[in-house]
Design a protein around this motif. Structure first.
Motif, PDB file in Angstrom:
ATOM      1  N   VAL A  90       0.832  -1.203   0.000  1.00  0.00           N
ATOM      2  CA  VAL A  90       0.000   0.000   0.000  1.00  0.00           C
ATOM      3  C   VAL A  90       0.868   1.255   0.000  1.00  0.00           C
ATOM      4  CG1 VAL A  90      -1.747   1.310   1.252  1.00  0.00           C
ATOM      5  CG2 VAL A  90      -1.904  -1.182   1.132  1.00  0.00           C
ATOM      6  N   GLU A  91       1.899   1.264   0.818  1.00  0.00           N
ATOM      7  CA  GLU A  91       2.774   2.443   0.882  1.00  0.00           C
ATOM      8  C   GLU A  91       3.489   2.657  -0.453  1.00  0.00           C
ATOM      9  OE1 GLU A  91       5.279   2.017   4.310  1.00  0.00           O
ATOM     10  OE2 GLU A  91       3.646   2.467   5.708  1.00  0.00           O
ATOM     11  N   PHE A  92       3.890   1.576  -1.101  1.00  0.00           N
ATOM     12  CA  PHE A  92       4.537   1.673  -2.413  1.00  0.00           C
ATOM     13  C   PHE A  92       3.577   2.290  -3.430  1.00  0.00           C
ATOM     14  CE2 PHE A  92       5.622  -0.188  -6.572  1.00  0.00           C
ATOM     15  CZ  PHE A  92       6.947   0.207  -6.684  1.00  0.00           C
ATOM     16  N   GLU A  93       2.323   1.830  -3.425  1.00  0.00           N
ATOM     17  CA  GLU A  93       1.328   2.362  -4.354  1.00  0.00           C
ATOM     18  C   GLU A  93       1.064   3.844  -4.067  1.00  0.00           C
ATOM     19  OE1 GLU A  93      -1.491   1.291  -7.585  1.00  0.00           O
ATOM     20  OE2 GLU A  93       0.478   0.682  -6.847  1.00  0.00           O
ATOM     21  N   LEU A  94       0.957   4.179  -2.792  1.00  0.00           N
ATOM     22  CA  LEU A  94       0.743   5.584  -2.428  1.00  0.00           C
ATOM     23  C   LEU A  94       1.878   6.469  -2.909  1.00  0.00           C
ATOM     24  CD1 LEU A  94      -0.814   5.234   1.117  1.00  0.00           C
ATOM     25  CD2 LEU A  94      -1.700   6.727  -0.674  1.00  0.00           C
ATOM     26  N   LYS A  95       3.104   6.002  -2.730  1.00  0.00           N
ATOM     27  CA  LYS A  95       4.259   6.795  -3.164  1.00  0.00           C
ATOM     28  C   LYS A  95       4.233   7.009  -4.674  1.00  0.00           C
ATOM     29  CE  LYS A  95       7.689   7.680  -0.968  1.00  0.00           C
ATOM     30  NZ  LYS A  95       8.141   8.929  -0.332  1.00  0.00           N
ATOM     31  N   GLN A  96       3.828   5.979  -5.431  1.00  0.00           N
ATOM     32  CA  GLN A  96       3.740   6.115  -6.879  1.00  0.00           C
ATOM     33  C   GLN A  96       2.707   7.166  -7.275  1.00  0.00           C
ATOM     34  OE1 GLN A  96       5.723   4.522  -9.281  1.00  0.00           O
ATOM     35  NE2 GLN A  96       6.837   4.037  -7.413  1.00  0.00           N
ATOM     36  N   PHE A  97       1.562   7.143  -6.619  1.00  0.00           N
ATOM     37  CA  PHE A  97       0.513   8.100  -6.948  1.00  0.00           C
ATOM     38  C   PHE A  97       0.871   9.514  -6.492  1.00  0.00           C
ATOM     39  CE2 PHE A  97      -2.057   4.480  -7.978  1.00  0.00           C
ATOM     40  CZ  PHE A  97      -3.002   4.980  -8.870  1.00  0.00           C
ATOM     41  N   ILE A  98       1.466   9.632  -5.337  1.00  0.00           N
ATOM     42  CA  ILE A  98       1.884  10.955  -4.865  1.00  0.00           C
ATOM     43  C   ILE A  98       2.884  11.575  -5.828  1.00  0.00           C
ATOM     44  CG2 ILE A  98       3.218  12.113  -3.039  1.00  0.00           C
ATOM     45  CD1 ILE A  98       1.821  10.108  -1.066  1.00  0.00           C
ATOM     46  N   LYS A  99       3.761  10.745  -6.362  1.00  0.00           N
ATOM     47  CA  LYS A  99       4.792  11.225  -7.280  1.00  0.00           C
ATOM     48  C   LYS A  99       4.208  11.610  -8.640  1.00  0.00           C
ATOM     49  CE  LYS A  99       9.191   9.755  -9.371  1.00  0.00           C
ATOM     50  NZ  LYS A  99      10.191   8.642  -9.452  1.00  0.00           N
ATOM     51  N   HIS A 100       3.199  10.883  -9.114  1.00  0.00           N
ATOM     52  CA  HIS A 100       2.779  11.023 -10.509  1.00  0.00           C
ATOM     53  C   HIS A 100       1.389  11.609 -10.724  1.00  0.00           C
ATOM     54  CE1 HIS A 100       6.301   8.873 -11.941  1.00  0.00           C
ATOM     55  NE2 HIS A 100       6.037   7.860 -11.130  1.00  0.00           N
ATOM     56  N   VAL A 101       0.557  11.724  -9.686  1.00  0.00           N
ATOM     57  CA  VAL A 101      -0.852  12.044  -9.921  1.00  0.00           C
ATOM     58  C   VAL A 101      -1.045  13.377 -10.645  1.00  0.00           C
ATOM     59  CG1 VAL A 101      -1.223  13.103  -7.635  1.00  0.00           C
ATOM     60  CG2 VAL A 101      -3.150  12.120  -8.900  1.00  0.00           C
ATOM     61  N   GLU A 102      -0.231  14.364 -10.347  1.00  0.00           N
ATOM     62  CA  GLU A 102      -0.404  15.657 -11.017  1.00  0.00           C
ATOM     63  C   GLU A 102      -0.116  15.544 -12.521  1.00  0.00           C
ATOM     64  OE1 GLU A 102       0.654  19.297  -8.390  1.00  0.00           O
ATOM     65  OE2 GLU A 102       1.996  17.689  -7.740  1.00  0.00           O
ATOM     66  N   LYS A 103       0.883  14.757 -12.866  1.00  0.00           N
ATOM     67  CA  LYS A 103       1.212  14.548 -14.284  1.00  0.00           C
ATOM     68  C   LYS A 103       0.113  13.739 -14.968  1.00  0.00           C
ATOM     69  CE  LYS A 103       4.190  11.401 -15.444  1.00  0.00           C
ATOM     70  NZ  LYS A 103       5.445  10.626 -15.609  1.00  0.00           N
ATOM     71  N   TRP A 104      -0.348  12.655 -14.318  1.00  0.00           N
ATOM     72  CA  TRP A 104      -1.370  11.811 -14.914  1.00  0.00           C
ATOM     73  C   TRP A 104      -2.678  12.571 -15.124  1.00  0.00           C
ATOM     74  CZ3 TRP A 104      -0.430   7.105 -11.155  1.00  0.00           C
ATOM     75  CH2 TRP A 104       0.750   6.462 -11.534  1.00  0.00           C
ATOM     76  N   ALA A 105      -3.033  13.419 -14.162  1.00  0.00           N
ATOM     77  CA  ALA A 105      -4.321  14.120 -14.218  1.00  0.00           C
ATOM     78  C   ALA A 105      -4.341  15.225 -15.276  1.00  0.00           C
ATOM     79  CB  ALA A 105      -4.662  14.692 -12.847  1.00  0.00           C
ATOM     80  N   LYS A 106      -3.177  15.670 -15.723  1.00  0.00           N
ATOM     81  CA  LYS A 106      -3.104  16.753 -16.716  1.00  0.00           C
ATOM     82  C   LYS A 106      -3.642  16.341 -18.073  1.00  0.00           C
ATOM     83  CE  LYS A 106       0.777  19.611 -15.132  1.00  0.00           C
ATOM     84  NZ  LYS A 106       2.184  19.968 -15.401  1.00  0.00           N
ATOM     85  N   GLY A 107      -3.669  15.075 -18.352  1.00  0.00           N
ATOM     86  CA  GLY A 107      -4.005  14.653 -19.702  1.00  0.00           C
ATOM     87  C   GLY A 107      -2.807  14.829 -20.619  1.00  0.00           C
ATOM     88  N   LYS A 108      -3.008  14.555 -21.895  1.00  0.00           N
ATOM     89  CA  LYS A 108      -1.869  14.619 -22.804  1.00  0.00           C
ATOM     90  C   LYS A 108      -2.341  14.855 -24.236  1.00  0.00           C
ATOM     91  CE  LYS A 108      -1.830   9.556 -23.035  1.00  0.00           C
ATOM     92  NZ  LYS A 108      -1.063   8.335 -22.716  1.00  0.00           N
TER      93      LYS A 108
END
Length: 469
Positions: free
Chosen positions: A72-90
């Protein structure tokens, strides 16, 4: 244990229905802060989580730390690191056919989400999928298993300190409560469990055309080549099969082994199981127990039946109903109509099937439903590639087992009977998001070329466009 009442479920559903637009318009930065708070709360409650899992499973603190908390902590760290980039769209690449169109993908929350989770990893599975739902901007009803009551209480405490029920709500109950939930119109349903229940969930979702992710299971095989580091492979299988007392959806369910390796592999299992758990695994601090009496009886009956029909005991076989203890057990010569060979085992029993030709082993796999995972142990890449080409499974790992689910760049999911859709990391974010196509037309509209009435000029334009494709 008090379950969530039907009226409470209705009230929470209504509150979340009203709140989903608020959640939708939250920023990625706001969602990131919630995930950071969740990570901090989990870290401060690690002792409580470990104690809860011990009460529910007799699961060791180390095994809980590895298989529940770390995941769970590993998954949280991945999302904390990337969520702003992922949510921007492309943006996506331009096309010669559409020179004046700026094309992009926009990720928006699906809206109102139901997550139904099982008992086998009662902390990891609810939280991993909830993280993705929160990051995508949804409101979520999280239905926990009724069989893991101690872990449920810790989850409720952690989530209750961060989220209002209109955003994230924990639901407890049995069949009646789950059935009532499934009458509701959700924008997305994420279910983890058996194929049999998955069909019920899918049927209920179809009434509202709800989007759905199913993480199911099946008989995940491990196939050995004759060219293999046998001792290392056996140790790997012992960990992957007997962690959490075999109650893992991607655990190796049976082994396919070249017949000439029969004597050597059987001796290795006897030796390495003793190294892992001592002369009596019941006294090992590292070996968990079966979750409840129903699951214990299912497994003990299948084992007793297999042995009565001539299955050969290689290692283990001891039972203790009082503790719901089943010794790590390895068998061969199990009848093909025994539940150990027809159904997912989901326990610490491992049948070995010996094969003569690789074609026989592949045929044995392909006669069954498509499994969630396949493990290949070989020093020969041609052998591995051959097996991969001639089978269809959710995921494959070569010369290791179960680690594919943690790889941050790989999706987790099954195929057909073993699941529909993908989860974890970026794929989890996509699963809980609607990938919206945006075509932004600059200057004149493209459709002007095809306005009525159709003429010879229209035909020439179409002919020209066909040359570009």
């Amino acid at each position: 244990m008090a379950y969530t009442s039907i009226s409470e479920i209705d009230n929470i559903y209504s509150a979340q229905e009203k709140h989903k637009d608020v959640a939708k318009h939250s920023t990625a930065q706001q969602r990131k802060k919630l995930l950071e708070r969740l990570l901090a709360e989990i870290r401060s409650n690690e002792d409580a989580i470990q104690k809860a899992l011990y009460h529910d499973f007799h699961k060791s603190a180390m095994e809980t730390a590895i298989t529940e908390i770390f995941a769970v902590e590993f998954e949280l760290k991945q999302f904390i690191k990337h969520v702003e980039k992922w949510a921007k769209g492309k943006s996506v690449s331009r096309s010669l056919l559409f020179p004046n169109v700026s094309a992009s993908l926009h990720y928006e929350p699906k809206g109102q989400v139901l997550i139904i989770t099982p008992w086998n990893y009662p902390f990891q599975l609810p939280l991993v999928h909830l993280v993705a739902s929160i990051a995508a901007g949804n409101v979520t009803m999280l239905k926990l298993s009724e069989f893991s009551k101690h872990t449920n209480q810790v989850i409720k405490k952690i989530l209750g300190g961060i989220f209002k029920e209109e955003h994230v709500a924990v639901i407890e109950g049995e069949v009646n409560e789950t059935t009532h939930l499934l009458t509701k119109r959700f924008d997305h349903i994420h279910f983890t469990g058996s194929p049999a229940v998955g069909k019920i969930v899918m049927k209920a979702a179809s009434a509202n055309l709800s989007d759905i992710t199913l993480e199911l299971g099946g008989k995940s095989p491990a196939i050995f080549d004759k060219n293999v580091s046998l001792e290392r492979a056996v140790k790997n299988i012992i960990w992957a099969k007997f962690v959490n007392a075999g109650q893992t959806c991607i655990a190796p369910d049976y082994l396919l082994v070249p017949r000439p390796l029969k004597s050597e592999i059987e001796q290795l299992f006897k030796k390495e199981l003793e190294h892992a758990f001592g002369t009596n695994a019941q006294h090992s601090p590292d070996f968990a127990r079966i979750i409840n009496d129903k699951q214990y009886k299912r497994l003990s009956d299948a084992l007793t039946d297999a042995r009565s029909l001539g299955a050969q005991l290689i290692a283990g076989g001891n039972l203790d109903e009082r503790e719901r203890y089943i010794e790590p057990t390895v068998l061969s010569n199990v009848a093909e109509n025994n539940p150990l060979m027809t159904d997912e085992i989901f326990g610490p029993i491992l049948p070995i099937v010996y094969y003569n030709q690789i074609a026989d082993a592949i045929s044995f796999i392909n006669k069954k439903e498509k499994p969630l995972a396949l493990y290949i142990f070989s020093e020969d890449s041609k052998f591995s590639n051959h097996v991969i080409r001639h089978t269809s499974v959710g995921s494959t790992c070569v010369n290791d087992a179960m680690i594919q689910i943690l790889h941050p760049s790989l999706p987790f999911g099954g195929v057909n009977n073993s699941g529909i859709g993908q989860s974890t990391g970026w794929y989890g974010f996509k699963s809980f998001s609607h990938e919206r196509a945006i075509a932004d037309v600059k200057l004149m509209p493209m459709s002007k070329m095809f306005w009525f009435p159709y003429t010879e000029k229209t035909f020439k334009l179409l002919k020209w466009m066909k040359k570009l494709i």
